[in-house]
Motif scaffolding. Structure first.
Motif, short mmCIF file in Angstrom:
data_model
loop_
_atom_site.label_atom_id
_atom_site.label_comp_id
_atom_site.label_asym_id
_atom_site.label_seq_id
_atom_site.Cartn_x
_atom_site.Cartn_y
_atom_site.Cartn_z
N ASP A 78 12.43 15.04 7.89
CA ASP A 78 11.97 15.78 8.79
C ASP A 78 11.79 14.74 10.75
N GLY A 79 12.74 13.79 10.53
CA GLY A 79 12.04 12.46 11.57
C GLY A 79 10.51 12.79 11.59
N VAL A 80 9.16 13.32 11.40
CA VAL A 80 8.05 12.87 11.72
C VAL A 80 7.99 11.46 10.92
N ARG A 81 7.56 10.40 11.56
CA ARG A 81 6.43 9.18 11.23
C ARG A 81 5.57 9.12 10.00
N GLU A 82 4.91 10.16 10.70
CA GLU A 82 3.85 10.62 9.24
C GLU A 82 4.27 10.76 8.15
N HIS A 83 5.51 11.22 8.23
CA HIS A 83 5.44 12.05 7.07
C HIS A 83 5.76 10.96 5.85
N ALA A 84 7.38 10.34 6.91
CA ALA A 84 7.88 9.30 6.04
C ALA A 84 7.28 8.43 5.69
N LEU A 85 5.79 8.22 6.30
CA LEU A 85 4.83 6.69 5.61
C LEU A 85 4.49 7.64 4.24
N ARG A 86 4.50 8.49 4.33
CA ARG A 86 4.25 8.80 2.85
C ARG A 86 5.10 8.25 1.45
N HIS A 87 6.09 8.01 1.92
CA HIS A 87 7.46 7.75 1.56
C HIS A 87 7.85 6.51 1.41
N ASP A 122 -5.13 9.34 6.37
CA ASP A 122 -4.24 8.61 4.82
C ASP A 122 -5.22 7.49 4.62
N GLU A 123 -5.93 7.13 3.22
CA GLU A 123 -5.65 5.88 3.18
C GLU A 123 -4.66 5.23 2.19
N GLY A 124 -5.10 4.32 2.11
CA GLY A 124 -3.91 3.30 1.01
C GLY A 124 -4.44 3.17 -0.17
N VAL A 125 -3.21 3.11 -1.06
CA VAL A 125 -3.34 3.16 -2.04
C VAL A 125 -3.12 1.25 -2.59
N GLU A 126 -3.98 0.72 -3.31
CA GLU A 126 -2.73 -0.59 -4.05
C GLU A 126 -2.07 -0.44 -4.74
N HIS A 127 -0.62 -1.50 -4.54
CA HIS A 127 -0.16 -1.59 -5.98
C HIS A 127 0.70 -2.93 -5.69
N GLU A 128 0.58 -3.42 -7.07
CA GLU A 128 1.40 -4.59 -7.39
C GLU A 128 2.08 -4.69 -9.01
N LEU A 129 3.73 -5.10 -8.35
CA LEU A 129 4.48 -5.37 -9.04
C LEU A 129 5.15 -7.04 -9.19
N ASP A 130 4.84 -6.95 -10.87
CA ASP A 130 5.49 -8.23 -11.63
C ASP A 130 6.91 -7.81 -12.20
N LEU A 164 0.83 -1.03 -0.16
CA LEU A 164 0.04 0.20 0.01
C LEU A 164 0.81 0.97 -0.11
N ARG A 165 0.32 2.37 -0.99
CA ARG A 165 1.16 3.75 -0.64
C ARG A 165 0.17 4.92 0.26
N ALA A 166 0.57 5.47 0.65
CA ALA A 166 -0.27 5.93 1.78
C ALA A 166 -0.33 7.78 0.96
N GLN A 167 -2.17 7.95 1.14
CA GLN A 167 -2.47 9.30 -0.05
C GLN A 167 -3.08 9.42 0.72
#
Length: 376
Positions: free
Chosen positions: A147-156, A87-95, A77-80
Motif C-alpha cells: 500500500d506504499g506505507v513504510r510502517e506497514h511494509a516493515l511488519r512484513h 511496534d515491538e521487535g520479536v527476535e528470530h534465529e534460523l539455523d 527482528l520481526r515487527a509486532q
C-alpha cells in the motif's frame, strides 16, 4: 567467552542498534522513523530509488578442508504491534547446516507471515594457493500487496538482519588484512548491505559475522557496559545521566512504550554510583613504561607539548574534533602487545589539571601526535 558467544553478543548489539532512542518514548520524534539497519522489505515494496531492498548478500574467503560444513545463523527482528503507536521487535534465529560439497544450495524459510530463502555457493579461487570464495544471500520473498506505507511494509520485513557464518574445519580469511596472495580475490568480493568481519581474531577464524553495520575484525562489547542503551553513536555515560534526569511522567511513558525501554529506566534508577563511575571511560591492558617515546626524531615525555592529528581509521569519532589542538603529555603507556599509547590533557580544556589528578586522559598513538618541543 568462545567465538560463537562473542559473535552472538556483537550480533545482539547490531540487532538492537537504534531500536529505540533517548528519551525512549514512542511520542519522541526520533522514535517515529525506525528500523534503519539491515531491513529486507517484501519485494512489492522494494525500490532502489527509495533505498529499500528485499535482499542482501555477503562474500568472503574461506580455506576449507575436504569435508567442511558451513553453519549459518540468520538472525533478525520481526515487527509486532504492541499498541496503536508502537511496534515491538520479536527476535528470530534460523539455523542452516550446509556441507560445502553440496553447494550451491537454496534453503526456503517461513516465520509467521514472513517467507524467504537463503542461498549459498562456493567457488574455488584461481591460482596455486587454494581457497574459495563463499557467497551467502538472504531474500525476503513475502507476498504482500503493497500500500506504499513504510510502517506497514516493515511488519512484513526482516529487520536488523545479519548472519553468523562458521565452519567446523578450515577457516575464513580477513578481508581487511588478508595475506598477500589473497588480496586480488578480496578485491573481487562484492558486498550487498552486509559486511563480513572475523570474530575471535584479525587474520583468520572459524567464525564470521556478516553485519549490516560496517565493523572492524574481532569486535567485542565493552566490559564496562551494564546493559543495552540502543544508541551506539552516543556515550553510555551521557545517555545514562540523561535518563536519570527524566521526570517521573517521562519515565512512566518510556516504561509504557516497550519492555526494553522499561528495563533501561529500571536499570538506571537502580544504578549504584560505582557502576556509573565505570562508564566514564577505560583504557585496557596498559602499563607505564619508559617515560618517553621518540616521535619524528624528538623524545616525547611527561610535560611535552604536542599537536594532535587523530587517525581516521579506528579513531573515536569525537577525536576528529581534536585535530590541530595542542596538548600536554602526562604519561607514556604500553599495552600487553607492546603498542605505545601517549596519554594527554588538552591545553585549552578547563579542568585539565584536575583531570590529571584523577588520571583522566585522552589517548593517542605516537603517529597521531606532532612534537612541539623537546622535554627538559
Amino acid at each position: 567467552m568462545n567465538v560463537l558467544e562473542q559473535a552472538r553478543a556483537v550480533g545482539d548489539a547490531v540487532l538492537y542498534e537504534g531500536y529505540l532512542l533517548y528519551p525512549y518514548r514512542a511520542s519522541a520524534p526520533k522514535n517515529r522513523v525506525r528500523w534503519q539497519w539491515g531491513v529486507l522489505v517484501p519485494p512489492s515494496y522494494a525500490s532502489a530509488e527509495i533505498g529499500e531492498h528485499a535482499s542482501a548478500g555477503v562474500e568472503c574467503l574461506v580455506e576449507p578442508l575436504e569435508r567442511t560444513i558451513l553453519h549459518v545463523k540468520l538472525r533478525f527482528l520481526r515487527a509486532q504491534p504492541r499498541h496503536e503507536t508502537w511496534d515491538e521487535g520479536v527476535e528470530h534465529e534460523l539455523d542452516f547446516e550446509l556441507p560445502l560439497s553440496e553447494l550451491p544450495a537454496e534453503k526456503p524459510f517461513h516465520v509467521h507471515e514472513l517467507t524467504g530463502v537463503l542461498t549459498a555457493r562456493v567457488d574455488p579461487l584461481d591460482g596455486p594457493f587454494g581457497g574459495a570464495r563463499l557467497r551467502v544471500e538472504v531474500h525476503n520473498t513475502t507476498s504482500w500487496p503493497s500500500d506504499g506505507v513504510r510502517e506497514h511494509a516493515l511488519r512484513h520485513s526482516l529487520l536488523a538482519a545479519h548472519l553468523v557464518l562458521s565452519v567446523d574445519t578450515g577457516h575464513f580469511l580477513s578481508l581487511l588484512d588478508p595475506p598477500e596472495w589473497a588480496k586480488p580475490a578480496v578485491e573481487a568480493c562484492r558486498q550487498e548491505r552486509l559486511w563480513p568481519v572475523l570474530i575471535g581474531d584479525t587474520s583468520r577464524s572459524t567464525v564470521v559475522l556478516a553485519s549490516p553495520i560496517i565493523l572492524y575484525d574481532n569486535p567485542s562489547i565493552a566490559a564496562e557496559s551494564p546493559g543495552e542503551l540502543y544508541d551506539g553513536t552516543e556515550i553510555d555515560e551521557i545517555l545514562t545521566l540523561r535518563t536519570m534526569a527524566l521526570t517521573d511522567d517521562e519515565k512512566r511513558e518510556a516504561r509504557a512504550t516497550d519492555p526494553r525501554a522499561a528495563a533501561i529506566v529500571d536499570r538506571v534508577d537502580a544504578m549504584p554510583p560505582e557502576l556509573l563511575e565505570r562508564l566514564h571511560g577505560a583504557v585496557r591492558s596498559v602499563r607505564p613504561v619508559e617515560p618517553s617515546v621518540v616521535v619524528a626524531g624528538v623524545r616525547v615525555a611527561s610535560g611535552s607539548k604536542v599537536r594532535l592529528h587523530p587517525n581516521l581509521r579506528g579513531a573515536d569519532a569525537q577525536d576528529m574534533f581534536l585535530t590541530g589542538k595542542t596538548a600536554t603529555v602526562r604519561v607514556v603507556l604500553s599495552d600487553v602487545d607492546g603498542a605505545t599509547h601517549v596519554a594527554v590533557t588538552l591545553d585549552d580544556e578547563p579542568g585539565a589539571d584536575l583531570q590529571h589528578a584523577h588520571g583522566r586522559y585522552r589517548y593517542f598513538s605516537p603517529d597521531e601526535i606532532e612534537p612541539l618541543e623537546v622535554p627538559e
